[in-house]
Design an enzyme around this catalytic site. Structure first.
Site, PDB file in Angstrom:
ATOM      1  N   ASP A  54      34.597  58.050  75.351  1.00  0.00           N
ATOM      2  CA  ASP A  54      33.379  58.118  74.511  1.00  0.00           C
ATOM      3  C   ASP A  54      33.303  56.874  73.636  1.00  0.00           C
ATOM      4  O   ASP A  54      32.233  56.281  73.453  1.00  0.00           O
ATOM      5  CB  ASP A  54      33.379  59.379  73.623  1.00  0.00           C
ATOM      6  CG  ASP A  54      32.576  60.534  74.231  1.00  0.00           C
ATOM      7  OD1 ASP A  54      32.409  60.581  75.466  1.00  0.00           O
ATOM      8  OD2 ASP A  54      32.105  61.408  73.460  1.00  0.00           O
ATOM      9  N   ASP A  93      46.457  55.271  68.825  1.00  0.00           N
ATOM     10  CA  ASP A  93      45.761  54.914  67.576  1.00  0.00           C
ATOM     11  C   ASP A  93      45.467  53.415  67.541  1.00  0.00           C
ATOM     12  O   ASP A  93      44.358  52.989  67.207  1.00  0.00           O
ATOM     13  CB  ASP A  93      46.531  55.401  66.332  1.00  0.00           C
ATOM     14  CG  ASP A  93      48.026  55.096  66.357  1.00  0.00           C
ATOM     15  OD1 ASP A  93      48.546  54.658  67.404  1.00  0.00           O
ATOM     16  OD2 ASP A  93      48.695  55.303  65.321  1.00  0.00           O
ATOM     17  N   ASP A 132      39.760  61.272  77.333  1.00  0.00           N
ATOM     18  CA  ASP A 132      38.462  61.843  76.943  1.00  0.00           C
ATOM     19  C   ASP A 132      37.924  61.120  75.714  1.00  0.00           C
ATOM     20  O   ASP A 132      36.779  60.656  75.688  1.00  0.00           O
ATOM     21  CB  ASP A 132      38.637  63.341  76.651  1.00  0.00           C
ATOM     22  CG  ASP A 132      37.363  63.965  76.119  1.00  0.00           C
ATOM     23  OD1 ASP A 132      36.299  63.732  76.717  1.00  0.00           O
ATOM     24  OD2 ASP A 132      37.428  64.674  75.089  1.00  0.00           O
ATOM     25  N   LYS A 172      51.305  58.002  73.106  1.00  0.00           N
ATOM     26  CA  LYS A 172      51.719  58.096  71.704  1.00  0.00           C
ATOM     27  C   LYS A 172      53.186  58.475  71.748  1.00  0.00           C
ATOM     28  O   LYS A 172      53.595  59.530  71.251  1.00  0.00           O
ATOM     29  CB  LYS A 172      50.826  59.161  71.022  1.00  0.00           C
ATOM     30  CG  LYS A 172      51.070  59.419  69.549  1.00  0.00           C
ATOM     31  CD  LYS A 172      50.438  58.415  68.613  1.00  0.00           C
ATOM     32  CE  LYS A 172      50.861  58.698  67.184  1.00  0.00           C
ATOM     33  NZ  LYS A 172      50.449  57.655  66.236  1.00  0.00           N
ATOM     34  N   TYR A 204      44.727  70.149  78.503  1.00  0.00           N
ATOM     35  CA  TYR A 204      43.551  70.800  79.090  1.00  0.00           C
ATOM     36  C   TYR A 204      43.873  72.051  79.893  1.00  0.00           C
ATOM     37  O   TYR A 204      42.977  72.785  80.264  1.00  0.00           O
ATOM     38  CB  TYR A 204      42.801  69.799  79.988  1.00  0.00           C
ATOM     39  CG  TYR A 204      41.844  68.937  79.211  1.00  0.00           C
ATOM     40  CD1 TYR A 204      42.324  67.970  78.333  1.00  0.00           C
ATOM     41  CD2 TYR A 204      40.471  69.104  79.334  1.00  0.00           C
ATOM     42  CE1 TYR A 204      41.454  67.189  77.601  1.00  0.00           C
ATOM     43  CE2 TYR A 204      39.590  68.319  78.603  1.00  0.00           C
ATOM     44  CZ  TYR A 204      40.086  67.372  77.738  1.00  0.00           C
ATOM     45  OH  TYR A 204      39.209  66.607  77.011  1.00  0.00           O
TER      46      TYR A 204
HETATM   47  C1  IPM Z   1      34.038  65.121  79.360  1.00  0.00           C
HETATM   48  C2  IPM Z   1      33.856  66.342  78.487  1.00  0.00           C
HETATM   49  C3  IPM Z   1      34.778  67.458  78.978  1.00  0.00           C
HETATM   50  C4  IPM Z   1      36.204  66.964  78.805  1.00  0.00           C
HETATM   51  C5  IPM Z   1      34.595  68.810  78.252  1.00  0.00           C
HETATM   52  C6  IPM Z   1      33.158  69.246  78.240  1.00  0.00           C
HETATM   53  C7  IPM Z   1      35.446  69.868  78.887  1.00  0.00           C
HETATM   54  O1  IPM Z   1      34.054  66.037  77.165  1.00  0.00           O
HETATM   55  O2  IPM Z   1      33.803  65.215  80.568  1.00  0.00           O
HETATM   56  O3  IPM Z   1      34.361  64.060  78.821  1.00  0.00           O
HETATM   57  O4  IPM Z   1      36.770  67.064  77.706  1.00  0.00           O
HETATM   58  O5  IPM Z   1      36.750  66.469  79.781  1.00  0.00           O
HETATM   59 MN    MN Z   2      34.293  63.909  76.782  1.00  0.00          MN
END
Ligand code: IPM
Ligand code: MN
Ligand code: NAD
Length: 349
Positions: free
Chosen positions: A250, A222, A246, A189, A138
């Protein structure tokens, strides 16, 4: 007591969900005699179009003075060619995380009673991801050679320092030592990423010596995605790098009932600057402006904020109101954004 709060609603559904988080914050702080002082910062895509500012140094100085920051979401609609892709995300959101040293990106994942998971039989799922927040790929330390030619080489450099890895790993061990299961899974990894992976491995092994009560487990990222789907109940505390964290969070949101419920805190655990609280989701341009967004993630992020400001009883009240509301709702996404905020706030009044 009072809370001096910076509010950055941002783009897309950001302002819609933040309105509800503030509604709930008011409902819980008012009766407790905690005063809320709000300063709104109109940063984001629209502000950049109007002024050319993503986040100036002057604004950053102002942000530093608050007790905490509540953040909605940023990101331009796809196809909006006026805004360079990722500009607001990098120069506003990531800039704040880096500048305010938010090295712990805390992302809880829990299946609330009555909330349907896409998994047929998930069992009890209640874990937390400690995602590193200031390093990894990042940092933007890459570069491009021979751009635009067919010999182009694009390098993205992942930065991992002993200092940075150690402080986040230690934080995760501390959290694991406080849970019932006392289990830490570190995800990387290191079979392929031999430099950063081995720094993480050595660091976990070294810090583990200070936490003999914590059981440590390792998964390649993975394989971790397999267990997120086949056996998410095995996780307690997970620690991982910025990018893996990240992606995994999700996925964690999806298996625990949807991204509309996933909260996060960007924590400066040394308390040298304010921490920032935001839903895991983005600006969701596909549903923006329609009152379709679930504000629960933003509301739960406000609870994390109260917890961080050492008001755990107020945080617990929000969590209880959300637990009751989602149990009653069952299927998520059936009520308008503001109706969800109203219902959760009403349970606090
Ligand atoms: C999150 C988002 C951010 C990240 C992006 C928008 C920079 O996906 O907060 O999860 O990757 O951290
Ligand atoms: Mn994200
Ligand atoms: P997203 O999280 O915005 O949306 C992914 C999907 O989830 C969409 O279908 C969306 O409608 C749905 N969704 C998101 N939040 C929801 C909610 N509260 N209730 C119901 N449904 C919800 O991710 P994306 O589409 O990859 O990104 C859109 C923009 O947001 C991009 O510009 C991206 O860079 C940015 N982004 C910002 C942040 C942030 O500000 N923290 C986080 C992620 C993405």
């Amino acid at each position: 007591m009072s809370i001096d709060l910076a509010v950055i609603p941002g783009d897309g559904i950001g302002p819609e969900v933040i309105a509800e988080a503030l509604k709930v914050l008011r409902a819980v702080t008012g009766p407790a005699g905690v005063e809320l002082e709000l300063t709104e910062y109109a940063l984001g895509a629209q502000h950049w179009l109007e002024t050319g500012e993503t986040l100036s140094d002057e604004t950053l100085v102002k942000l530093r003075r608050h007790d905490a920051i509540l953040f909605g979401a940023v990101g331009a609609a796809p196809g909006d060619t006026r805004i360079p892709s990722g500009l607001i995300e990098r120069e506003l959101l990531l800039k704040i995380r880096f500048a305010l040293d938010h090295f712990v990106n805390l992302r809880p994942a829990k299946i609330y009673p009555g909330v349907p998971s896409p998994l047929a039989a998930p069992g009890k799922v209640d874990f937390v991801v400690v995602r590193e927040g200031t390093e990894g790929p990042y940092v933007g330390n890459g570069g491009v050679l021979r751009k635009g030619t067919d010999q182009e080489v694009a390098n993205e450099l992942s930065v991992n320092t002993a200092f940075g890895v150690q402080r986040v790993v230690r934080d995760a061990f501390r959290r694991a030592a406080l849970t019932d299961r006392k289990k830490l899974t570190y995800v990387h990894k290191h079979n392929v990423l031999v430099h950063s992976g081995h720094l993480w491995k050595r660091t976990v092994e070294a810090v583990a010596a200070d936490f003999p009560e914590v059981a440590v487990d390792y998964l390649h990222v993975d394989a971790a995605t397999i267990f997120f789907v086949t056996d998410p109940g095995r996780f307690d505390v997970i620690v991982t790098d910025n990018l893996f964290g990240d992606i995994l969070t999700d996925l964690a949101a999806a298996v625990t009932g949807g991204i509309g419920l996933a909260a996060s805190g960007n924590l400066n655990m040394d308390r040298t600057a304010p921490s920032m609280f935001e839903p895991v989701h983005g600006s969701a341009p596909d549903i923006a402006g329609q009152q379709k967004a679930d504000p629960t993630a933003a509301i739960l992020s406000a609870a994390l904020l109260l917890d961080h400001l050492e008001l755990p009883e107020l945080a617990a009240k929000i969590n209880a109101a959300v637990t009751a509301d989602v149990a009653e709702r069952g299927q998520l996404g059936v009520r308008p954004t503001s109706a969800i905020g109203d219902a959760i706030a009403a349970r606090l009044g």
